[in-house]
Design an enzyme around this catalytic site. Structure first.
Site, PDB file in Angstrom:
ATOM      1  N   ASN A 170       0.806  -1.228   0.000  1.00 17.84           N
ATOM      2  CA  ASN A 170       0.000   0.000   0.000  1.00 17.84           C
ATOM      3  C   ASN A 170       0.842   1.283   0.000  1.00 17.84           C
ATOM      4  O   ASN A 170       0.354   2.324  -0.428  1.00 17.84           O
ATOM      5  CB  ASN A 170      -0.909  -0.032   1.241  1.00 17.84           C
ATOM      6  CG  ASN A 170      -1.581   1.284   1.509  1.00 17.84           C
ATOM      7  OD1 ASN A 170      -2.546   1.655   0.847  1.00 17.84           O
ATOM      8  ND2 ASN A 170      -1.062   2.038   2.482  1.00 17.84           N
ATOM      9  N   SER A 214      -4.647   2.600  -8.855  1.00 17.47           N
ATOM     10  CA  SER A 214      -5.390   3.857  -8.782  1.00 17.47           C
ATOM     11  C   SER A 214      -6.124   4.084 -10.100  1.00 17.47           C
ATOM     12  O   SER A 214      -5.727   3.545 -11.139  1.00 17.47           O
ATOM     13  CB  SER A 214      -4.401   5.002  -8.561  1.00 17.47           C
ATOM     14  OG  SER A 214      -5.025   6.247  -8.789  1.00 17.47           O
ATOM     15  N   TYR A 274       3.225   8.831 -11.487  1.00 17.84           N
ATOM     16  CA  TYR A 274       2.273   8.069 -10.666  1.00 17.84           C
ATOM     17  C   TYR A 274       1.381   7.193 -11.557  1.00 17.84           C
ATOM     18  O   TYR A 274       1.126   6.027 -11.236  1.00 17.84           O
ATOM     19  CB  TYR A 274       1.442   9.066  -9.862  1.00 17.84           C
ATOM     20  CG  TYR A 274       0.478   8.475  -8.867  1.00 17.84           C
ATOM     21  CD1 TYR A 274       0.934   7.959  -7.649  1.00 17.84           C
ATOM     22  CD2 TYR A 274      -0.897   8.454  -9.113  1.00 17.84           C
ATOM     23  CE1 TYR A 274       0.039   7.440  -6.722  1.00 17.84           C
ATOM     24  CE2 TYR A 274      -1.797   7.940  -8.188  1.00 17.84           C
ATOM     25  CZ  TYR A 274      -1.321   7.437  -6.996  1.00 17.84           C
ATOM     26  OH  TYR A 274      -2.203   6.927  -6.075  1.00 17.84           O
ATOM     27  N   ALA A 322       2.110   5.996 -14.502  1.00 17.59           N
ATOM     28  CA  ALA A 322       2.939   4.893 -15.017  1.00 17.59           C
ATOM     29  C   ALA A 322       3.137   3.830 -13.945  1.00 17.59           C
ATOM     30  O   ALA A 322       3.027   2.623 -14.212  1.00 17.59           O
ATOM     31  CB  ALA A 322       4.296   5.431 -15.487  1.00 17.59           C
ATOM     32  N   LYS A 327       1.238   3.197 -11.310  1.00 23.86           N
ATOM     33  CA  LYS A 327      -0.006   2.499 -10.974  1.00 23.86           C
ATOM     34  C   LYS A 327      -0.442   1.577 -12.121  1.00 23.86           C
ATOM     35  O   LYS A 327      -1.053   0.529 -11.874  1.00 23.86           O
ATOM     36  CB  LYS A 327      -1.099   3.505 -10.606  1.00 23.86           C
ATOM     37  CG  LYS A 327      -0.853   4.217  -9.268  1.00 23.86           C
ATOM     38  CD  LYS A 327      -0.617   3.246  -8.121  1.00 23.86           C
ATOM     39  CE  LYS A 327      -0.829   3.846  -6.750  1.00 23.86           C
ATOM     40  NZ  LYS A 327      -0.429   2.920  -5.658  1.00 23.86           N
TER      41      LYS A 327
HETATM   42  N1  LIG Z   1      -6.240   8.413  -1.346  1.00 26.95           N
HETATM   43  C1  LIG Z   1      -6.663   8.072  -2.529  1.00 26.95           C
HETATM   44  O1  LIG Z   1      -7.689   8.554  -3.019  1.00 26.95           O
HETATM   45  C2  LIG Z   1      -5.936   7.074  -3.342  1.00 26.95           C
HETATM   46  C3  LIG Z   1      -6.418   6.825  -4.615  1.00 26.95           C
HETATM   47  C4  LIG Z   1      -5.808   5.855  -5.383  1.00 26.95           C
HETATM   48  C5  LIG Z   1      -4.738   5.169  -4.881  1.00 26.95           C
HETATM   49  N2  LIG Z   1      -4.268   5.440  -3.643  1.00 26.95           N
HETATM   50  C6  LIG Z   1      -3.135   4.653  -3.185  1.00 26.95           C
HETATM   51  O2  LIG Z   1      -3.439   4.114  -1.907  1.00 26.95           O
HETATM   52  C7  LIG Z   1      -2.242   3.973  -1.148  1.00 26.95           C
HETATM   53  C8  LIG Z   1      -2.399   4.686   0.173  1.00 26.95           C
HETATM   54  O3  LIG Z   1      -2.719   6.025  -0.073  1.00 26.95           O
HETATM   55  P1  LIG Z   1      -3.141   7.055   1.069  1.00 26.95           P
HETATM   56  O4  LIG Z   1      -4.063   8.003   0.415  1.00 26.95           O
HETATM   57  O5  LIG Z   1      -3.553   6.330   2.292  1.00 26.95           O
HETATM   58  O6  LIG Z   1      -1.725   7.782   1.294  1.00 26.95           O
HETATM   59  P2  LIG Z   1      -1.137   8.621   2.525  1.00 26.95           P
HETATM   60  O7  LIG Z   1      -0.210   9.607   1.939  1.00 26.95           O
HETATM   61  O8  LIG Z   1      -2.229   9.092   3.428  1.00 26.95           O
HETATM   62  O9  LIG Z   1      -0.283   7.503   3.316  1.00 26.95           O
HETATM   63  C9  LIG Z   1       0.802   6.858   2.709  1.00 26.95           C
HETATM   64  C10 LIG Z   1       1.694   6.289   3.803  1.00 26.95           C
HETATM   65  O10 LIG Z   1       2.781   5.622   3.142  1.00 26.95           O
HETATM   66  C11 LIG Z   1       3.987   5.939   3.822  1.00 26.95           C
HETATM   67  N3  LIG Z   1       5.117   5.808   2.900  1.00 26.95           N
HETATM   68  C12 LIG Z   1       5.462   6.639   1.891  1.00 26.95           C
HETATM   69  N4  LIG Z   1       6.587   6.217   1.294  1.00 26.95           N
HETATM   70  C13 LIG Z   1       6.962   5.077   1.919  1.00 26.95           C
HETATM   71  C14 LIG Z   1       8.042   4.178   1.773  1.00 26.95           C
HETATM   72  N5  LIG Z   1       8.991   4.384   0.852  1.00 26.95           N
HETATM   73  N6  LIG Z   1       8.128   3.111   2.608  1.00 26.95           N
HETATM   74  C15 LIG Z   1       7.185   2.918   3.559  1.00 26.95           C
HETATM   75  N7  LIG Z   1       6.140   3.745   3.766  1.00 26.95           N
HETATM   76  C16 LIG Z   1       6.030   4.814   2.961  1.00 26.95           C
HETATM   77  C17 LIG Z   1       3.792   7.363   4.301  1.00 26.95           C
HETATM   78  O11 LIG Z   1       4.680   7.676   5.365  1.00 26.95           O
HETATM   79  C18 LIG Z   1       2.319   7.360   4.702  1.00 26.95           C
HETATM   80  O12 LIG Z   1       2.157   6.996   6.059  1.00 26.95           O
HETATM   81  C19 LIG Z   1      -1.128   4.525  -2.038  1.00 26.95           C
HETATM   82  O13 LIG Z   1      -0.518   3.462  -2.744  1.00 26.95           O
HETATM   83  C20 LIG Z   1      -1.860   5.428  -2.992  1.00 26.95           C
HETATM   84  O14 LIG Z   1      -1.150   5.614  -4.179  1.00 26.95           O
HETATM   85  C21 LIG Z   1      -4.836   6.388  -2.864  1.00 26.95           C
END
Ligand SMILES: NC(=O)c1ccc[n+]([C@@H]2O[C@H](COP(=O)([O-])OP(=O)(O)OC[C@H]3O[C@@H](n4cnc5c(N)ncnc54)[C@H](O)[C@@H]3O)[C@@H](O)[C@H]2O)c1
Length: 248
Positions: free
Chosen positions: A89, A141, A154, A156, A158
């Protein structure tokens, strides 16, 4: 309890979707390794789980760093003896129009999403093969399906995760290991700009048929489905929990 005695690793679980998923898994009886770059955040989530009667372990780890991932998996194996579920994640965005994006912005995003997911996969898959059981969950995503302005890196990454999901599913099916992906939409810090910036927010919301942002709690059940035995005959699939945004 759908995950009783299962051991799960959730990366990027210090906040947002990952934190909610870690808590949801623990409520269903899993022992959960809460992995994040930010140890304090990981420990906070792990402490909340423990306070509510669950089992959790906060571990600092940069998923893009191979040695740190191997050490993290070794720590989880030492604590609980195995790893049954991996949720890849952890994610970042480094937004810029493509003519202005720096090579660093490009590389950083690919390193966390693609190399990070690959590192974690390789760190856990040996044990899963031995035990003939595993659940791999990737996070993609709508950006990977539709493309997003200002996020060629991003999008690319995803889209690459979709390919990883299908290859993982095909290669590991013979070992009773499933691999699926979730395309979430959720109100987390990652999406704050599009949700609050006047230039984007109405335009973006108009594209979501359900007409509202999701809460991470509405996304967590999809992660539970792919982690549990309810999805035992489902592999290589992508489920969009996005309010209908990717309806074609
Ligand atoms: N929020 C959305 O609408 C959305 C939509 C599509 C996809 N996503 C995907 O869902 C996932 C979670 O997103 P979110 O919105 O909860 O993000 P967020 O930014 O709230 O949380 C991401 C967490 O990942 C941690 N992180 C970042 N880089 C890291 C690394 N190298 N090693 C370990 N931890 C790391 C951060 O410290 C943070 O705690 C991501 O993969 C994101 O791309 C989110």
């Amino acid at each position: 309890m759908q995950l009783k005695d299962r051991v799960a690793i959730v990366t990027g679980a210090g906040q947002g979707i990952g934190a909610t998923v870690a808590k949801a898994y623990a409520l269903e009886g899993a022992k959960v390794a809460v992995i994040d770059l930010d140890l304090a955040a990981a420990n906070r989530v792990a402490a909340e789980i423990i306070e509510s009667g669950g089992q959790a372990l906060g571990v600092a780890c940069d998923v893009a760093n191979r040695e740190q991932v191997e050490a993290m998996a070794a720590q989880v194996n030492a604590a609980w003896g195995r790893i049954d579920i991996l949720v890849n994640n952890a994610g970042i965005t480094r937004t810029a129009m493509l003519n202005k994006m720096t090579p660093d912005q490009w590389q950083q995003v690919l390193a966390v999403h693609l190399t990070g997911a690959f590192n974690c996969l390789q760190a856990v898959v040996g044990g899963m093969i031995e035990r003939q059981y595993g659940r791999i969950i990737y996070v993609t995503s709508t950006a990977g399906v539709l493309g997003t302005i200002g996020q060629i890196n991003y999008s690319a990454a995803k889209a690459g995760i979709l390919g990883m999901t299908k290859s993982t599913a095909k290669e590991l099916a013979r070992y009773n290991i499933t691999a699926n992906a979730i395309a979430p939409g959720a109100a987390t810090p990652m999406t704050e700009t599009i949700r609050t910036d006047e230039r984007f927010k109405d335009k973006y919301l108009d594209r979501i048929p359900l007409g509202r942002w999701a809460q991470p709690e509405e996304i967590a059940p999809v992660f539970l489905f792919f982690a549990s035995d309810a999805s035992s005959y489902v592999t290589g699939q992508v489920l969009a929990a996005d309010g209908g945004m990717t309806i074609h």
